[in-house]
Design a protein around this motif. Sequence first.
Motif, short mmCIF file in Angstrom:
data_model
loop_
_atom_site.label_atom_id
_atom_site.label_comp_id
_atom_site.label_asym_id
_atom_site.label_seq_id
_atom_site.Cartn_x
_atom_site.Cartn_y
_atom_site.Cartn_z
N VAL A 1 -10.70 90.54 40.62
CA VAL A 1 -11.70 90.27 39.59
C VAL A 1 -12.98 89.77 40.25
N MET A 2 -14.13 90.24 39.76
CA MET A 2 -15.42 89.73 40.23
C MET A 2 -16.30 89.36 39.05
N PHE A 3 -16.94 88.19 39.16
CA PHE A 3 -17.90 87.72 38.17
C PHE A 3 -19.30 87.82 38.78
N PRO A 4 -20.20 88.58 38.19
CA PRO A 4 -21.55 88.71 38.77
C PRO A 4 -22.26 87.37 38.88
N THR A 5 -23.32 87.34 39.66
CA THR A 5 -24.05 86.09 39.89
C THR A 5 -24.67 85.54 38.61
N ASP A 6 -24.89 86.40 37.61
CA ASP A 6 -25.49 85.93 36.35
C ASP A 6 -24.44 85.72 35.26
N TYR A 7 -23.17 85.62 35.65
CA TYR A 7 -22.13 85.41 34.64
C TYR A 7 -22.39 84.10 33.90
N PRO A 8 -22.32 84.10 32.56
CA PRO A 8 -22.71 82.91 31.79
C PRO A 8 -21.80 81.71 32.02
N SER A 9 -22.41 80.54 32.11
CA SER A 9 -21.69 79.28 32.22
C SER A 9 -21.77 78.57 30.87
N TYR B 1 2.49 92.16 26.48
CA TYR B 1 1.79 93.33 26.98
C TYR B 1 0.49 92.88 27.62
N LEU B 2 0.02 93.66 28.58
CA LEU B 2 -1.17 93.31 29.37
C LEU B 2 -2.45 93.64 28.61
N LYS B 3 -3.44 92.74 28.72
CA LYS B 3 -4.79 93.00 28.22
C LYS B 3 -5.76 92.62 29.35
N LEU B 4 -6.58 93.59 29.74
CA LEU B 4 -7.46 93.44 30.89
C LEU B 4 -8.88 93.80 30.48
N GLY B 5 -9.83 92.91 30.76
CA GLY B 5 -11.23 93.15 30.39
C GLY B 5 -11.93 91.83 30.22
N VAL C 1 -20.32 90.10 31.83
CA VAL C 1 -19.80 91.26 32.56
C VAL C 1 -18.75 90.78 33.56
N VAL C 2 -17.61 91.48 33.60
CA VAL C 2 -16.54 91.20 34.55
C VAL C 2 -16.08 92.52 35.15
N TYR C 3 -15.81 92.54 36.47
CA TYR C 3 -15.28 93.71 37.15
C TYR C 3 -13.81 93.49 37.48
N HIS C 4 -13.00 94.53 37.26
CA HIS C 4 -11.58 94.50 37.59
C HIS C 4 -11.25 95.67 38.51
#
Length: 328
Positions: free
Chosen positions: A98-106, A199-203, A215-218
């Motif tokens: 998983v990657m969180f971009p530099t502008d991921y909200p806090s 069951y799996l939920k991804l996103g 935005v999140v990358y998987h």
Amino acid sequence: MRRLLLALFAVLMPGLSWAGVVWRGDFETGGITQYTRAQRVSTDRLQIVQSPAFQGRYALKATVRQGDDPIDSSGNRNELVYMGQEKEGSEYYYRWQVMFPTDYPSVDAWQVFTQWHHSGCCGSPPVEFFVKGEEMRLTLADSATPWKTKLVRGVWHDFIFHVKWSSDASVGFVELWLNGQRVLSKYKHVTLYEGDGVYLKLGLYRSDTVKPVGVVYHDGYTQATQLADVLPPPAPPPPPVDAGTPAPTDAGTPGPVDAGTPGAGPGTEVPPAGETPVDSSSPTPGTGTVLPPPGEQAQAVGCSSTGGALGVLALLGLAGLPRRWRRR
């Protein structure tokens, strides 16, 4: 010869053991067809991208805007769903990045990026990974949070998650590695609600109070029955050193980290009040090395047998080749 081979195979077959991956959701198909279905308001919310990617050629970009509610439920979401085979007493290893971009909200609100949702209709899932404020957390049933760590943006987080699925707290457990370091020893807890599957939920699924775009990358999702099946392949051997050239010296390598000690690796084990992590002892891995849990030995991927069954079959098979060549 053929009858002899079949007879030997029938005798030796019970001694064969197969290791393998149960399922891959790594997006290397170039789409989302590995998953059962998508819950999204539009196709641009769950996109397959080539950059950034942790492994292979493709990764998933999950985007959520305030108001995204594709299933008319609480919160905002865009998620992929995979209906797996988890049930009472089953045990699996899961690996994904998983990657969180530099502008991921806090924000001081929950933002779930991976969850195993119960088959029942309502309430929080028994296992979920989420961001709150500036922390990543693992939370289980009854709001138990055995692990959390600081959120780092702009880098890939490589998870390996070991679960025994059970509604019995004395049977169920979780175990976690992050970026090659074990950060949570086996922690006994309920991982299924009684009578439910998961069951799996991804996103990305988050509180509807969050306003900024998220935005999140998987990438690389893999499910297997053994640790060895989710480990990265071994590094290639170094090139041979020219006998006339002195070998390079190590300018200084960081010492090994005790990955089994709370706080030594990324994140901190935080057992809920009245509960204690089980099996706190652990071996001492080198930096970036994933070790099997105490008492377990990583097994080679593929087929193994007792008594060299495959070697016997191979030799017997070769014994028949000259006759077939003469017949041709």
